[in-house]
Every structure is written in structure tokens, then in C-alpha cells.
Design an enzyme around this catalytic site. Sequence first.
Site, mmCIF file in Angstrom:
data_model
loop_
_atom_site.group_PDB
_atom_site.id
_atom_site.type_symbol
_atom_site.label_atom_id
_atom_site.label_comp_id
_atom_site.label_asym_id
_atom_site.label_seq_id
_atom_site.Cartn_x
_atom_site.Cartn_y
_atom_site.Cartn_z
ATOM 1 N N LYS A 86 28.724 -56.859 -4.400
ATOM 2 C CA LYS A 86 27.856 -57.597 -3.475
ATOM 3 C C LYS A 86 27.874 -56.854 -2.150
ATOM 4 C CE LYS A 86 25.394 -61.432 -3.251
ATOM 5 N NZ LYS A 86 24.628 -62.132 -4.287
ATOM 6 N N ASP A 146 19.162 -60.882 -2.205
ATOM 7 C CA ASP A 146 19.880 -62.155 -2.057
ATOM 8 C C ASP A 146 19.257 -62.805 -0.816
ATOM 9 O OD1 ASP A 146 22.353 -63.778 -3.082
ATOM 10 O OD2 ASP A 146 22.705 -63.690 -0.938
HETATM 11 P P1 NDP Z 1 16.132 -66.636 0.434
HETATM 12 O O1 NDP Z 1 16.495 -65.859 1.616
HETATM 13 O O2 NDP Z 1 14.886 -66.313 -0.306
HETATM 14 O O3 NDP Z 1 16.093 -68.195 0.768
HETATM 15 C C1 NDP Z 1 17.217 -68.845 1.281
HETATM 16 C C2 NDP Z 1 16.829 -70.271 1.635
HETATM 17 O O4 NDP Z 1 18.000 -70.994 1.969
HETATM 18 C C3 NDP Z 1 15.915 -70.350 2.822
HETATM 19 O O5 NDP Z 1 15.125 -71.508 2.721
HETATM 20 C C4 NDP Z 1 16.915 -70.466 3.976
HETATM 21 O O6 NDP Z 1 16.383 -71.067 5.142
HETATM 22 C C5 NDP Z 1 17.973 -71.339 3.369
HETATM 23 N N1 NDP Z 1 19.274 -71.032 3.980
HETATM 24 C C6 NDP Z 1 19.886 -69.831 4.022
HETATM 25 N N2 NDP Z 1 21.051 -69.904 4.692
HETATM 26 C C7 NDP Z 1 21.154 -71.179 5.077
HETATM 27 C C8 NDP Z 1 22.125 -71.881 5.800
HETATM 28 N N3 NDP Z 1 23.239 -71.271 6.259
HETATM 29 N N4 NDP Z 1 21.920 -73.207 6.005
HETATM 30 C C9 NDP Z 1 20.796 -73.823 5.536
HETATM 31 N N5 NDP Z 1 19.837 -73.196 4.841
HETATM 32 C C10 NDP Z 1 20.014 -71.907 4.613
HETATM 33 O O7 NDP Z 1 17.400 -66.524 -0.549
HETATM 34 P P2 NDP Z 1 17.486 -66.807 -2.112
HETATM 35 O O8 NDP Z 1 16.563 -67.902 -2.483
HETATM 36 O O9 NDP Z 1 17.409 -65.514 -2.817
HETATM 37 O O10 NDP Z 1 18.998 -67.297 -2.246
HETATM 38 C C11 NDP Z 1 19.371 -68.673 -2.163
HETATM 39 C C12 NDP Z 1 20.724 -68.856 -2.818
HETATM 40 O O11 NDP Z 1 20.655 -68.446 -4.199
HETATM 41 C C13 NDP Z 1 21.873 -68.049 -2.217
HETATM 42 O O12 NDP Z 1 23.076 -68.788 -2.346
HETATM 43 C C14 NDP Z 1 21.945 -66.826 -3.131
HETATM 44 O O13 NDP Z 1 23.206 -66.205 -3.099
HETATM 45 C C15 NDP Z 1 21.672 -67.484 -4.468
HETATM 46 N N6 NDP Z 1 21.232 -66.586 -5.525
HETATM 47 C C16 NDP Z 1 20.097 -65.840 -5.386
HETATM 48 C C17 NDP Z 1 19.690 -65.024 -6.415
HETATM 49 C C18 NDP Z 1 18.401 -64.289 -6.364
HETATM 50 O O14 NDP Z 1 17.988 -63.761 -7.417
HETATM 51 N N7 NDP Z 1 17.699 -64.218 -5.242
HETATM 52 C C19 NDP Z 1 20.488 -64.856 -7.638
HETATM 53 C C20 NDP Z 1 21.616 -65.759 -7.723
HETATM 54 C C21 NDP Z 1 21.972 -66.555 -6.680
HETATM 55 P P3 NDP Z 1 16.017 -70.136 6.415
HETATM 56 O O15 NDP Z 1 14.806 -69.375 5.992
HETATM 57 O O16 NDP Z 1 15.781 -71.099 7.515
HETATM 58 O O17 NDP Z 1 17.213 -69.250 6.647
#
Ligand code: NDP
Length: 455
Positions: free
Chosen positions: A126, A166
Site C-alpha cells: 500500500k 484508493d
Molecule cells: P474515493 O476517494 O473515491 O472516495 C472516498 C469517499 O469517502 C469520499 O466520498 C470521501 O469524501 C469520503 N471520505 C474519505 N475520507 C473521509 C474521512 N476521513 N471522513 C469522512 N469521509 C471520508 O475513495 P474510494 O471510494 O476508492 O475508497 C473508499 C474506501 O474504500 C476506502 O476505505 C478505501 O481504502 C476502500 N477501498 C477502495 C478500493 C478501490 O478499488 N477504490 C478497493 C478496496 C477498498 P471527501 O470527498 O469529502 O473526502
Amino acid sequence: MATYATSLMEDVKAKNPAEPEFHQAVEEVAESLELVLERRPEYRSARILERMIEPERVIMFRVPWVDDQGGVQVNRGFRVEMNSAIGPYKGGLRFHPSVTLGMLKFLAFEQVLKNALTTLPMGGGKGGSDFDPKGKSDGEVMRFCQSFMTELYRHIGPNTDVPAGDIGVGGREIGFLFGQYKRLANEFTGVLTGKGLNWGGSLIRPEATGYGSVYFAAEMLKTRSDTLEGKRCLVSGSGNVAQFTAEKLIDLGATVLTLSDSAGYIFDEEGIDRGKLDFVMSLKNERRGRIKEYADAYPSAAYTALEAEPAGATDPIWNHKADCAFPSATQNEINKEDAQNLLRNGVTVVSEGANMPTTSEGVSIFLDAGILYGPSKAANAGGVAVSGLEMAQNSMRFNWSREEVDQKLHSIMIDIHKHCVSVASDFGTPGNYVNGANIGGFLKVADSMLDQGIV
Ligand code: NDP
């Protein structure tokens, strides 16, 4: 907590101070492994878990770049190469101001076990940076990505380490990173996944994590002869994972009630339908706006701002009558009180799209209640699984159709579910997907490490 896990955790905390998420991730696995180590003492004498929690390599580097005003900015970049026992390091890059080495170690450790569950030959890693893409121009994001890759490129490669996206790293960032890698290495290879379709990407990769988390929930429901049709679902986040979780839920006849970002959440009593989801996708992926605008566009929705909430407070998104919850934003977004609220409101299915979105206390509450609780290692493994399929397609220089990739993703999720159920039962904890995922992932990596000697 029993003795082995207790003494291991004392060492882990002493050796890795101020890394609470890493402690939390290791502790959960160590507790599940008590059951294994009694039966397989050779893992203990070979100190497999002790080796597994020590990264094979950590790279930390300066990332200087110039902003649109001509000012010099400096961020910190990382890559944690955690374990390569079953394949090249594989895992995403996170760009978010909260990124620290400890956070990436937790994510890399989880990734090792998750990747093993997919049945594909991928080790775990990671990386990322404390850079915040939010509010930056495309030019600034490009200059940052180029500077980040200028150091990272010498450590990665299609047979060494294959990063992906991510939080904060989507198609735009992967494009800039790939462009710079290609320029520096002077070769076109599948060194990153999540690439654009015109230059080596796989169909269904953007959808994979969200779709996979819904497929996993459907499999859990099947064990109780139930389906997602008509279920009221709470989804957090509005990024990559949340968007495609919502899409698949809508396809399967469920009602999606919520979406969120770090500033607040929307609750739409009438449900988020396909048209409204298209609005969200354009809002988030093209205009890079805030979820609040959904409530301005659709009067059936109420917006609640979260900015004033102190850290650790309950999150009102989890306090609505519903059947299922799909936390898809970030780690520790469901605490003890949130877990209690979910149960009180009738939720009996939790499928984790985000990594470790539930605190340890929250997990215990779900397990004690006997609900269908799919931990992230299993439930969100669809994303990395399709990354593995992207690597395979790159090696073959051939692309599968959308239907073929979706069908492979679906069968991988069915297999992961089946494996978790069978391992949990073998170790005397039927229905406990936490033990199923932790032990199932561990056994494959542990046996490979035993085969390969003390390395
Ligand atoms: P994105 O950046 O596309 O979206 C993240 C979302 O979560 C946004 O809506 C963001 O809001 C919100 N968010 C992020 N940090 C915080 C925080 N500290 N508090 C509240 N809201 C938050 O990321 P992903 O959708 O790719 O990832 C989301 C989760 O899924 C993570 O935990 C990631 O590790 C996990 N994941 C992702 C994978 C992938 O293929 N993308 C694979 C496996 C797991 P804002 O825009 O306001 O920051």
C-alpha cells in the site's frame, strides 16, 4: 484477550508507537489466529505472524512540486511493500491529508490477507501521500503525480510491485502516474491497475469494489434464504466504492437511502434511483462538487452537515431505519454507538466496502448480535481481484468483455464467501466471517512462507 495475542500486541505497540490503526488491524487478526496456532504450532515456531507484520520494505520519500501560484509545495510519499510470498506486491495508493506511515501499514497488512483470499497470485502493499487532491487544479494534480512517480518508479514494476487507486486516487491520478512511469522507464507495461480503457485498463475495474461488496452481501443473505430485493440500504461515501455499491444495489432492486462525503450526508426517503445516481457521478467525478448539492437538486432529500461533529462522535448516517449498511468511505466510520444504532434500527446485514470501517468495539457488537457481518478483507476484495484480472489481461495483451469480467468477479466473490464460511466452521465459529477471512487469508500466505524458508 488470550495470551498469545496479548503478548504479541505488547511488542507491536512498543515497536510501532503512535500507529493506532496498525495496532487495531494486527490485534483483530492475532485474536482470530489463536484458534489456528493451537492446531498448527509450526506457524508459531517459524514466527510467521511476527514476520508478516514486519514490512519487507518501506520506502519514504520527498515529493516537491510547484502550485499554480508558483509556490513550492512539499509532501511526503510512501510505499509499504508488506509481503511478496504469493506474488508481486499489490495494493492501492491513497492521497489524503490524513495519510501516515502507520495508516499505510494497517492497509498493507490487511491487503496481504485480502489478496490471498482472492485466489489470485498477488502479494500485498500500500502507498500514498499526505497530498490532498481536493481543491487542486488538474495541472497541480499532474505535477504532484509526476513528482511522486519520479521517485516511486524505481521501486515498482509489473513483476515487482503493482500499485492501484484508493482514496483520492482515481482514473485521473492513475493516468498522470502511468504517463510519468512510461516516460521514465521507457516501457509500456501493466505497472499500475485502474488504467484507462484505451491504454490497458480492464472493463469493470472502476465498478469492481462496489459490485463485489454487494455480491458478498447477496451471498450472506442467501445463507438465510433471503435476497437484497426491497431492502433499505444505508451507503456512506460518494466516491468510487460508494457509487458502484449504489449502482449494483439499484440493479438488484434494493433502495439506497444515503450517500455522504467528509462534510455531510444526504438522506433521500424516496431512494436514490438511476437518474439521481447519474447526477452524483457527474457531480463527484466531473465537477468534483460536494454531496450537499444533491439536496439542492432533489427536494426529497435532507442534507446533514457533519463539520461540527467532534472526532469519535456518533455518525447520524447510521441512525436511520434500514435493513443493510454498506460503509464505503473510510476507516473507523462506525464506532460502538453507531453499531448499536444500526442494530436498533433493524440492520441485519453489514458489508464493508471501505477498509476497516468498523472499530473493534463495533465489530464485537455485530458478532455478538449474530448479524450477517462481512468484514472488509472479504467484502471489498472484488476491487483487487479485478486488478489481478487487469494484470492477467495485460500479460496476455488481450481484453475480456464486460460480461466476462463481471462474471469472473461474481464467481470470485462467491468463492471468497464460500471459503470464509467453510474456514469459520472448520475452526468452530460458524457464521463468523471475521475469523473466516482472517484465517483463510493467513493460511495461504503462511504456508507459502513456510515453503520459502526464513526470508
Ligand atoms: P474515493 O476517494 O473515491 O472516495 C472516498 C469517499 O469517502 C469520499 O466520498 C470521501 O469524501 C469520503 N471520505 C474519505 N475520507 C473521509 C474521512 N476521513 N471522513 C469522512 N469521509 C471520508 O475513495 P474510494 O471510494 O476508492 O475508497 C473508499 C474506501 O474504500 C476506502 O476505505 C478505501 O481504502 C476502500 N477501498 C477502495 C478500493 C478501490 O478499488 N477504490 C478497493 C478496496 C477498498 P471527501 O470527498 O469529502 O473526502
